[in-house]
Design a protein around this motif. Structure first.
Motif, PDB file in Angstrom:
ATOM      1  N   UNK A  19       0.879  -1.159   0.000  1.00 40.54           N
ATOM      2  CA  UNK A  19       0.000   0.000   0.000  1.00 40.54           C
ATOM      3  C   UNK A  19       0.920   1.212   0.000  1.00 40.54           C
ATOM      4  N   UNK A  20       0.757   2.091  -1.009  1.00 47.86           N
ATOM      5  CA  UNK A  20       1.642   3.243  -1.173  1.00 47.86           C
ATOM      6  C   UNK A  20       0.826   4.517  -1.045  1.00 47.86           C
ATOM      7  N   UNK A  21       1.334   5.462  -0.274  1.00 44.81           N
ATOM      8  CA  UNK A  21       0.680   6.755  -0.113  1.00 44.81           C
ATOM      9  C   UNK A  21       1.598   7.860  -0.591  1.00 44.81           C
ATOM     10  N   UNK A  22       0.991   8.932  -1.086  1.00 40.97           N
ATOM     11  CA  UNK A  22       1.751  10.106  -1.517  1.00 40.97           C
ATOM     12  C   UNK A  22       1.872  10.242  -3.019  1.00 40.97           C
ATOM     13  N   UNK A  23       1.289   9.325  -3.786  1.00 36.32           N
ATOM     14  CA  UNK A  23       1.353   9.401  -5.249  1.00 36.32           C
ATOM     15  C   UNK A  23       0.289  10.369  -5.767  1.00 36.32           C
ATOM     16  N   UNK A  24       0.645  11.071  -6.856  1.00 34.59           N
ATOM     17  CA  UNK A  24      -0.281  12.040  -7.429  1.00 34.59           C
ATOM     18  C   UNK A  24      -0.581  11.801  -8.901  1.00 34.59           C
ATOM     19  N   UNK A  25       0.313  11.098  -9.597  1.00 33.07           N
ATOM     20  CA  UNK A  25       0.147  10.941 -11.041  1.00 33.07           C
ATOM     21  C   UNK A  25       0.837   9.660 -11.512  1.00 33.07           C
ATOM     22  N   UNK A  26       0.689   9.364 -12.788  1.00 33.85           N
ATOM     23  CA  UNK A  26       1.279   8.137 -13.333  1.00 33.85           C
ATOM     24  C   UNK A  26       2.810   8.172 -13.288  1.00 33.85           C
ATOM     25  N   UNK A  27       3.386   9.346 -13.352  1.00 34.54           N
ATOM     26  CA  UNK A  27       4.853   9.444 -13.250  1.00 34.54           C
ATOM     27  C   UNK A  27       5.335   8.971 -11.883  1.00 34.54           C
ATOM     28  N   UNK A  72      12.847   1.061  -1.108  1.00 29.85           N
ATOM     29  CA  UNK A  72      12.903   1.407  -2.532  1.00 29.85           C
ATOM     30  C   UNK A  72      11.796   2.393  -2.887  1.00 29.85           C
ATOM     31  N   UNK A  73      10.610   2.187  -2.349  1.00 37.12           N
ATOM     32  CA  UNK A  73       9.504   3.126  -2.600  1.00 37.12           C
ATOM     33  C   UNK A  73       9.875   4.503  -2.070  1.00 37.12           C
ATOM     34  N   UNK A  74      10.460   4.554  -0.902  1.00 36.22           N
ATOM     35  CA  UNK A  74      10.850   5.842  -0.315  1.00 36.22           C
ATOM     36  C   UNK A  74      11.941   6.524  -1.149  1.00 36.22           C
ATOM     37  N   UNK A  75      12.857   5.750  -1.697  1.00 39.68           N
ATOM     38  CA  UNK A  75      13.917   6.326  -2.550  1.00 39.68           C
ATOM     39  C   UNK A  75      13.342   6.963  -3.814  1.00 39.68           C
ATOM     40  N   UNK A  76      12.186   6.487  -4.256  1.00 42.71           N
ATOM     41  CA  UNK A  76      11.572   7.008  -5.481  1.00 42.71           C
ATOM     42  C   UNK A  76      11.033   8.422  -5.290  1.00 42.71           C
ATOM     43  N   UNK A  77      10.792   8.819  -4.059  1.00 41.30           N
ATOM     44  CA  UNK A  77      10.251  10.153  -3.798  1.00 41.30           C
ATOM     45  C   UNK A  77       9.658  10.217  -2.406  1.00 41.30           C
ATOM     46  N   UNK A  78       8.813  11.187  -2.188  1.00 41.12           N
ATOM     47  CA  UNK A  78       8.211  11.408  -0.873  1.00 41.12           C
ATOM     48  C   UNK A  78       6.974  10.526  -0.713  1.00 41.12           C
ATOM     49  N   UNK A  79       7.199   9.210  -0.714  1.00 39.25           N
ATOM     50  CA  UNK A  79       6.122   8.229  -0.629  1.00 39.25           C
ATOM     51  C   UNK A  79       6.337   7.368   0.605  1.00 39.25           C
ATOM     52  N   UNK A  80       5.258   6.847   1.131  1.00 35.02           N
ATOM     53  CA  UNK A  80       5.338   5.877   2.214  1.00 35.02           C
ATOM     54  C   UNK A  80       4.703   4.574   1.716  1.00 35.02           C
ATOM     55  N   UNK A  81       5.192   3.470   2.229  1.00 37.09           N
ATOM     56  CA  UNK A  81       4.674   2.166   1.820  1.00 37.09           C
ATOM     57  C   UNK A  81       4.663   1.229   3.001  1.00 37.09           C
TER      58      UNK A  81
END
Length: 85
Positions: A19-27, A72-81
């Protein structure tokens, strides 16, 4: 206008769903997929921004720690998983 279809998952191997939070778009999803696929033992990753889930396919004999996937999810940006329930 070109239509793109996601390839059908015919691979085998264990699945981990995050479960990933903080995503806004397909990028955002693509960046997460790229980072997850860099983790040793990960065969493929597919992130759905709408559902907020990343599905990670592991190699048959992989011993991948969930913490490595979350990092790895956190390294991609300001996301939590976290592992999905």
């Amino acid at each position: 206008m070109a239509l793109f279809r996601r390839k059908q998952d015919t691979e085998t191997g264990p699945l981990v769903v995050l479960k990933v939070e903080g995503m806004h778009c397909s990028s955002c999803g693509l960046s997460i997929d790229d980072e997850l696929e860099e983790v040793p033992g990960v065969r493929s990753a597919s992130t759905d921004v709408r559902s907020g889930r990343s599905t990670v396919r592991l190699d048959e004999t992989a011993a991948v720690d969930t913490d490595a996937l979350v990092a790895a999810v956190h390294r991609a940006g300001d996301y939590t998983a976290r592992p999905a329930e």
